[in-house]
Design a protein around this motif. Structure first.
Motif, PDB file in Angstrom:
ATOM      1  N   HIS A  79       0.690  -1.188  -0.035  1.00 21.20           N
ATOM      2  CA  HIS A  79       0.001   0.083   0.143  1.00 21.20           C
ATOM      3  C   HIS A  79       1.048   1.098  -0.082  1.00 21.20           C
ATOM      4  CE1 HIS A  79      -3.564  -2.246   1.137  1.00 21.20           C
ATOM      5  NE2 HIS A  79      -3.042  -2.844   1.745  1.00 21.20           N
ATOM      6  N   LEU A 107      -1.280   8.122   7.146  1.00 25.26           N
ATOM      7  CA  LEU A 107      -1.981   6.939   7.842  1.00 25.26           C
ATOM      8  C   LEU A 107      -3.447   6.671   7.675  1.00 25.26           C
ATOM      9  CD1 LEU A 107      -0.054   6.754  11.149  1.00 25.26           C
ATOM     10  CD2 LEU A 107       0.007   5.232   9.361  1.00 25.26           C
ATOM     11  N   ALA A 108      -4.202   7.834   7.597  1.00 30.51           N
ATOM     12  CA  ALA A 108      -5.626   7.740   7.571  1.00 30.51           C
ATOM     13  C   ALA A 108      -5.992   6.884   6.136  1.00 30.51           C
ATOM     14  CB  ALA A 108      -6.288   9.105   7.817  1.00 30.51           C
ATOM     15  N   GLN A 109      -5.272   7.398   5.053  1.00 30.89           N
ATOM     16  CA  GLN A 109      -5.439   7.061   3.729  1.00 30.89           C
ATOM     17  C   GLN A 109      -5.126   5.734   3.436  1.00 30.89           C
ATOM     18  OE1 GLN A 109      -3.598   9.585   0.542  1.00 30.89           O
ATOM     19  NE2 GLN A 109      -3.632  11.348   1.738  1.00 30.89           N
ATOM     20  N   LEU A 110      -3.996   5.291   4.287  1.00 31.15           N
ATOM     21  CA  LEU A 110      -3.671   3.719   4.203  1.00 31.15           C
ATOM     22  C   LEU A 110      -4.674   2.856   4.731  1.00 31.15           C
ATOM     23  CD1 LEU A 110       0.134   3.925   5.378  1.00 31.15           C
ATOM     24  CD2 LEU A 110      -0.805   3.397   3.034  1.00 31.15           C
ATOM     25  N   GLU A 111      -5.316   3.601   6.067  1.00 33.93           N
ATOM     26  CA  GLU A 111      -6.447   2.490   6.552  1.00 33.93           C
ATOM     27  C   GLU A 111      -7.427   2.419   5.717  1.00 33.93           C
ATOM     28  OE1 GLU A 111      -5.611   2.597  11.381  1.00 33.93           O
ATOM     29  OE2 GLU A 111      -6.352   4.601  10.451  1.00 33.93           O
ATOM     30  N   GLN A 112      -7.923   3.696   5.134  1.00 33.92           N
ATOM     31  CA  GLN A 112      -9.121   3.646   4.056  1.00 33.92           C
ATOM     32  C   GLN A 112      -8.915   2.867   3.137  1.00 33.92           C
ATOM     33  OE1 GLN A 112      -9.619   7.969   3.376  1.00 33.92           O
ATOM     34  NE2 GLN A 112      -9.926   8.337   5.682  1.00 33.92           N
ATOM     35  N   ALA A 115      -5.325  -1.238   4.349  1.00 32.57           N
ATOM     36  CA  ALA A 115      -3.983  -1.496   4.921  1.00 32.57           C
ATOM     37  C   ALA A 115      -4.281  -1.862   6.304  1.00 32.57           C
ATOM     38  CB  ALA A 115      -3.003  -0.559   4.809  1.00 32.57           C
ATOM     39  N   GLU A 116      -3.787  -3.009   6.886  1.00 29.52           N
ATOM     40  CA  GLU A 116      -4.022  -3.501   8.205  1.00 29.52           C
ATOM     41  C   GLU A 116      -2.613  -3.003   8.891  1.00 29.52           C
ATOM     42  OE1 GLU A 116      -6.392  -4.580   9.872  1.00 29.52           O
ATOM     43  OE2 GLU A 116      -7.645  -5.057   8.170  1.00 29.52           O
ATOM     44  N   ILE A 117      -2.658  -1.878   9.570  1.00 26.66           N
ATOM     45  CA  ILE A 117      -1.670  -1.229  10.042  1.00 26.66           C
ATOM     46  C   ILE A 117      -1.352  -0.895  11.567  1.00 26.66           C
ATOM     47  CG2 ILE A 117      -1.010  -0.075   7.860  1.00 26.66           C
ATOM     48  CD1 ILE A 117      -2.159   2.531   9.237  1.00 26.66           C
ATOM     49  N   SER A 118      -2.414  -1.718  12.275  1.00 26.01           N
ATOM     50  CA  SER A 118      -2.660  -1.059  13.792  1.00 26.01           C
ATOM     51  C   SER A 118      -1.601  -1.786  14.533  1.00 26.01           C
ATOM     52  CB  SER A 118      -4.052  -1.713  14.211  1.00 26.01           C
ATOM     53  OG  SER A 118      -3.985  -3.363  13.988  1.00 26.01           O
ATOM     54  N   SER A 120       1.496  -2.336  12.981  1.00 27.06           N
ATOM     55  CA  SER A 120       2.662  -2.225  12.267  1.00 27.06           C
ATOM     56  C   SER A 120       3.812  -1.521  13.083  1.00 27.06           C
ATOM     57  CB  SER A 120       2.415  -1.413  11.147  1.00 27.06           C
ATOM     58  OG  SER A 120       1.815  -2.185  10.102  1.00 27.06           O
TER      59      SER A 120
END
Length: 220
Positions: A79, A107-112, A115-118, A120
């Motif tokens: 991502h 970061l918000a864009q990645l989550e939207q 992307a599973e980044i919690s 990371s």
């Protein structure tokens, strides 16, 4: 001297410590007189291996090379995202807070984007964590000096962010002509200062930075 080629050595050292996902971050436009500051982010894990040929820190690449590498970088990572903070925000909040703001937006864009980044770990170029003060929940951040040069994931983030911001500044030449955005991208140059003297500052200029630059230029 041949530029240093980035590797995944540092990223692999994090994997050995138990990290399973990495968000690599780099900022672009921090020192510009005009335009936004941008923070690029990419997500990788152990499945991401073969580094794009010719990848370097964006500052070490000529514009055609960056343009050619950008789609390869996006394809290479899982991502990617670029967050921005405007010139007006830089004027009102200061550059460090705006780095955090742009990073939080990336970061918000990645989550939207799914992307599973919690869980990371984030690699930030430099030696200061500008990101956590801007986040609602704390992130695991590792800072590394010259990460944009040495870490392939951060190099990819730098290329993506640089190309994104440069394209924005070039496009603004239609909205605010006469400042030479296509060549200076909002950074200092003699021609840029001459244009400001002739046309005055545009809505893209960081007025507090112009004031500081003019004061530095005054004879003592």
């Amino acid at each position: 001297m041949t530029p240093i080629s980035p590797t995944l050595r540092f990223e692999k050292s994090l994997y050995r410590e138990g990290v399973t996902s990495i968000v690599a971050c780099d900022e672009v436009g921090r020192g510009a007189l005009a335009g936004p500051v941008a923070v690029g982010m990419v997500v990788i894990d152990t499945s991401v291996k073969r580094i794009p040929v010719g990848l370097r820190d964006s500052k070490l690449l000529l514009e055609p090379a960056r343009e050619a590498l950008e789609p390869l970088c996006r394809k290479w990572v899982l991502h990617s995202a670029v967050g921005l903070a405007s010139a007006a925000e830089v004027d009102s909040l200061g550059i460090m807070r705006c780095l955090g703001l742009a990073g939080a937006r990336a970061l918000a864009q990645l989550e939207q984007g799914g992307a599973e980044i919690s869980q990371s770990t984030l690699i930030l170029d430099g030696n200061y964590d500008y990101l956590n003060p801007a986040l609602d929940r704390p992130a695991r951040v590792v800072t590394k000096i010259k990460a944009d040069r040495d870490c392939a994931s951060v190099s990819a983030a730098s290329v993506i962010a640089k190309v994104h911001r440069d394209r924005m500044m070039i496009a603004h030449d239609v909205d605010y002509p006469g400042y030479g955005w296509a060549s200076n991208k909002g950074y200092s140059s003699r021609a840029h200062f001459d244009a400001i003297a002739e046309l005055g500052p545009s809505a893209l200029h960081r007025l507090t930075w112009l004031k500081e630059a003019s004061m530095l230029a005054m004879p003592t």
